[in-house]
Motif scaffolding. Sequence first.
Motif, PDB file in Angstrom:
ATOM      1  N   ALA A  16       0.827  -1.201   0.000  1.00  0.00           N
ATOM      2  CA  ALA A  16       0.000   0.000   0.000  1.00  0.00           C
ATOM      3  C   ALA A  16       0.867   1.259   0.000  1.00  0.00           C
ATOM      4  CB  ALA A  16      -0.911  -0.019   1.223  1.00  0.00           C
ATOM      5  N   ASP A  17       0.181   2.410  -0.062  1.00  0.00           N
ATOM      6  CA  ASP A  17       0.880   3.687   0.063  1.00  0.00           C
ATOM      7  C   ASP A  17       1.600   3.755   1.399  1.00  0.00           C
ATOM      8  OD1 ASP A  17      -0.191   4.293  -2.367  1.00  0.00           O
ATOM      9  OD2 ASP A  17      -1.605   5.802  -1.624  1.00  0.00           O
ATOM     10  N   ILE A  18       2.618   4.584   1.460  1.00  0.00           N
ATOM     11  CA  ILE A  18       3.467   4.680   2.651  1.00  0.00           C
ATOM     12  C   ILE A  18       3.516   6.120   3.122  1.00  0.00           C
ATOM     13  CG2 ILE A  18       5.852   4.440   3.495  1.00  0.00           C
ATOM     14  CD1 ILE A  18       6.143   2.215   1.323  1.00  0.00           C
ATOM     15  N   THR A  19       3.411   6.304   4.420  1.00  0.00           N
ATOM     16  CA  THR A  19       3.590   7.623   5.033  1.00  0.00           C
ATOM     17  C   THR A  19       4.728   7.519   6.033  1.00  0.00           C
ATOM     18  OG1 THR A  19       1.258   8.198   4.769  1.00  0.00           O
ATOM     19  CG2 THR A  19       2.522   9.453   6.373  1.00  0.00           C
ATOM     20  N   THR A  20       5.689   8.413   5.929  1.00  0.00           N
ATOM     21  CA  THR A  20       6.858   8.375   6.791  1.00  0.00           C
ATOM     22  C   THR A  20       7.329   9.799   7.052  1.00  0.00           C
ATOM     23  OG1 THR A  20       9.048   7.345   7.063  1.00  0.00           O
ATOM     24  CG2 THR A  20       8.478   8.137   4.856  1.00  0.00           C
ATOM     25  N   GLU A  21       8.429   9.950   7.749  1.00  0.00           N
ATOM     26  CA  GLU A  21       8.960  11.279   8.065  1.00  0.00           C
ATOM     27  C   GLU A  21       9.809  11.831   6.917  1.00  0.00           C
ATOM     28  OE1 GLU A  21       9.355  14.197  11.389  1.00  0.00           O
ATOM     29  OE2 GLU A  21       7.972  12.618  10.832  1.00  0.00           O
ATOM     30  N   VAL A  22      10.681  10.977   6.396  1.00  0.00           N
ATOM     31  CA  VAL A  22      11.610  11.380   5.331  1.00  0.00           C
ATOM     32  C   VAL A  22      11.600  10.310   4.249  1.00  0.00           C
ATOM     33  CG1 VAL A  22      14.026  11.885   4.746  1.00  0.00           C
ATOM     34  CG2 VAL A  22      13.117  12.586   6.981  1.00  0.00           C
ATOM     35  N   ARG A 160       3.444  23.118   0.821  1.00  0.00           N
ATOM     36  CA  ARG A 160       3.964  23.782   2.017  1.00  0.00           C
ATOM     37  C   ARG A 160       3.989  22.854   3.211  1.00  0.00           C
ATOM     38  NH1 ARG A 160       1.499  29.630   3.072  1.00  0.00           N
ATOM     39  NH2 ARG A 160       3.156  29.500   4.629  1.00  0.00           N
ATOM     40  N   SER A 161       3.125  21.843   3.218  1.00  0.00           N
ATOM     41  CA  SER A 161       3.026  20.982   4.395  1.00  0.00           C
ATOM     42  C   SER A 161       3.705  19.628   4.243  1.00  0.00           C
ATOM     43  CB  SER A 161       1.551  20.742   4.737  1.00  0.00           C
ATOM     44  OG  SER A 161       0.873  20.150   3.633  1.00  0.00           O
ATOM     45  N   GLY A 162       4.077  19.239   3.028  1.00  0.00           N
ATOM     46  CA  GLY A 162       4.678  17.930   2.865  1.00  0.00           C
ATOM     47  C   GLY A 162       5.024  17.650   1.416  1.00  0.00           C
ATOM     48  N   ALA A 163       5.405  16.401   1.148  1.00  0.00           N
ATOM     49  CA  ALA A 163       5.797  15.998  -0.197  1.00  0.00           C
ATOM     50  C   ALA A 163       5.301  14.591  -0.466  1.00  0.00           C
ATOM     51  CB  ALA A 163       7.318  16.069  -0.344  1.00  0.00           C
ATOM     52  N   ALA A 164       5.196  14.259  -1.745  1.00  0.00           N
ATOM     53  CA  ALA A 164       4.757  12.929  -2.146  1.00  0.00           C
ATOM     54  C   ALA A 164       5.566  12.486  -3.348  1.00  0.00           C
ATOM     55  CB  ALA A 164       3.270  12.925  -2.475  1.00  0.00           C
ATOM     56  N   VAL A 165       6.039  11.246  -3.305  1.00  0.00           N
ATOM     57  CA  VAL A 165       6.770  10.645  -4.419  1.00  0.00           C
ATOM     58  C   VAL A 165       5.907   9.524  -4.984  1.00  0.00           C
ATOM     59  CG1 VAL A 165       8.844   9.428  -5.147  1.00  0.00           C
ATOM     60  CG2 VAL A 165       8.998  11.186  -3.374  1.00  0.00           C
ATOM     61  N   THR A 166       5.629   9.597  -6.278  1.00  0.00           N
ATOM     62  CA  THR A 166       4.830   8.581  -6.954  1.00  0.00           C
ATOM     63  C   THR A 166       5.756   7.527  -7.539  1.00  0.00           C
ATOM     64  OG1 THR A 166       3.195  10.263  -7.546  1.00  0.00           O
ATOM     65  CG2 THR A 166       3.091   8.164  -8.723  1.00  0.00           C
ATOM     66  N   LEU A 167       5.378   6.250  -7.355  1.00  0.00           N
ATOM     67  CA  LEU A 167       6.172   5.147  -7.872  1.00  0.00           C
ATOM     68  C   LEU A 167       5.544   4.593  -9.148  1.00  0.00           C
ATOM     69  CD1 LEU A 167       6.983   3.228  -4.559  1.00  0.00           C
ATOM     70  CD2 LEU A 167       8.197   5.144  -5.627  1.00  0.00           C
ATOM     71  N   ALA A 168       6.360   3.889  -9.935  1.00  0.00           N
ATOM     72  CA  ALA A 168       5.885   3.324 -11.198  1.00  0.00           C
ATOM     73  C   ALA A 168       4.787   2.302 -10.999  1.00  0.00           C
ATOM     74  CB  ALA A 168       7.068   2.697 -11.941  1.00  0.00           C
ATOM     75  N   THR A 172       2.190   5.638  -3.617  1.00  0.00           N
ATOM     76  CA  THR A 172       2.679   6.968  -3.265  1.00  0.00           C
ATOM     77  C   THR A 172       3.373   6.896  -1.913  1.00  0.00           C
ATOM     78  OG1 THR A 172       0.896   8.073  -4.473  1.00  0.00           O
ATOM     79  CG2 THR A 172       2.035   9.360  -2.788  1.00  0.00           C
ATOM     80  N   VAL A 173       4.519   7.551  -1.812  1.00  0.00           N
ATOM     81  CA  VAL A 173       5.239   7.660  -0.540  1.00  0.00           C
ATOM     82  C   VAL A 173       5.147   9.115  -0.099  1.00  0.00           C
ATOM     83  CG1 VAL A 173       7.397   7.296   0.691  1.00  0.00           C
ATOM     84  CG2 VAL A 173       6.831   5.842  -1.272  1.00  0.00           C
ATOM     85  N   ARG A 174       4.512   9.336   1.059  1.00  0.00           N
ATOM     86  CA  ARG A 174       4.331  10.692   1.579  1.00  0.00           C
ATOM     87  C   ARG A 174       5.265  10.937   2.757  1.00  0.00           C
ATOM     88  NH1 ARG A 174      -0.718   8.914   0.025  1.00  0.00           N
ATOM     89  NH2 ARG A 174      -1.763  10.270  -1.510  1.00  0.00           N
ATOM     90  N   ALA A 175       5.817  12.145   2.825  1.00  0.00           N
ATOM     91  CA  ALA A 175       6.767  12.478   3.885  1.00  0.00           C
ATOM     92  C   ALA A 175       6.807  13.987   4.075  1.00  0.00           C
ATOM     93  CB  ALA A 175       8.154  11.952   3.528  1.00  0.00           C
TER      94      ALA A 175
END
Length: 422
Positions: A16-22, A160-168, A172-175
């Motif tokens: 599943a999608d991932i939420t982390t600090e960095v 302004r509050s965070g970032a998200a990296v989309t994978l192939a 989505t990885v949010r941090a």
Amino acid sequence: MAESGNTPPNHTPGGADITTEVVVLGGGLAGLTMAAALASAGVPVACIDQDSPDRQAGDGFDIRTTAISYASMKVLEGAGVWRHMEAQAGPMLDIRIADQFSSLFVHYDHTELAMDGKNQPFGWILDNKDIRRALFARAAELPGLVHLAPAKATGVERTRSGAAVTLADGRTVRARLVIGADGRRSLARESAGIKVRRWSYDQSAIICTIRHSEPNKGIALEHFFPTGPFAVLPMTDNRCSIVWSEKTSLVKTYLGLPDAEFIEELTRRSGGYLGEIELLTRREAWPLSVLLAERFIAGRLALIGEAAHAIHPIAGQGLNLGMRDVAALAEVIVDAHRLGLDVGGPEVLARFQRWRRFDTVLLAAVCDGLVHLFSNDIPPVRLARDLGMAVVNRLPPVKRFFMRHAMGVVGDLPRMIRGVPL
């Protein structure tokens, strides 16, 4: 290292999608060290790595080697990685630098300088594949590190509050913070519109690994020729790594030589002190150029390693410059995390850039100047070079400064380099 079919949960490529600090974008030598350093200090982190922990070396295996300075060893030690690679590391105990075959040269002897109360190698030479294995082994030990391998990033979005990296694969990885460690063609850097300065040299680096009949005694040799520097770097098991910078127009000729003629040229350039030589790997050539990002940060983004800078290998400082990035960025992130602050906030990122930008630009300029200084055979310039090296060799305080610089222990040092836990 994880075995195929028995991959630890924090290495699974699906899910599943991932939420982390960095989130660290790029699992190369700098990127995965960055992730390991943060996870070792209790910061939740995900690393997006295009490689796989169970990929075996085949015909296309990485033959490159890397010079790990004393300072970089301390970073790897602090990240818990060094113990997984120490046995494969060939120590550099002496460094000998000469202008071609001049009798005037610089000789660095590790017994002339004490670190941590004892004499230490200037650095170590390792196969890249051994460093990778060590990094994968350390990542597998860290429950706070989600190692997505193999995985490919296709997009980076920052707010302004965070970032998200989309994978192939659609995840989505949010941090709070994205660290771009994804090399010269950095998706992270390009997504932020950060411009780079680039320039190329009319040189390529011919690389290979040799075995020799005489012990190398931990001696690293660098001869400066008009067409580029020629380095012989000591490894374990009577092996040495060759990094031979040559005019690009001549590289194809040297790569095409029969083994016996290529070995004869290696013997001539090295002075024959290694005895009989045999080639252990294929020969490869890599074009040499410089890349310098105009800035190392943007909103919710920090760049490290070759995403931020790439320099000529004349001083062997490529990865070591990236390891200093790792040490500085890890420190500011960990300090913010422990205080409950936003690890991707502008104050944290500004502190990192102030710490690393000047050092990087200065070293890139010094290496560029050395390339131009030594890449000619003008008699007065050559005489000045030889005399300069002779003077340095005879002034112990000056020589000790350059020795410390080679070890990476000059300037405002982060805690990891000083051996202080994060």
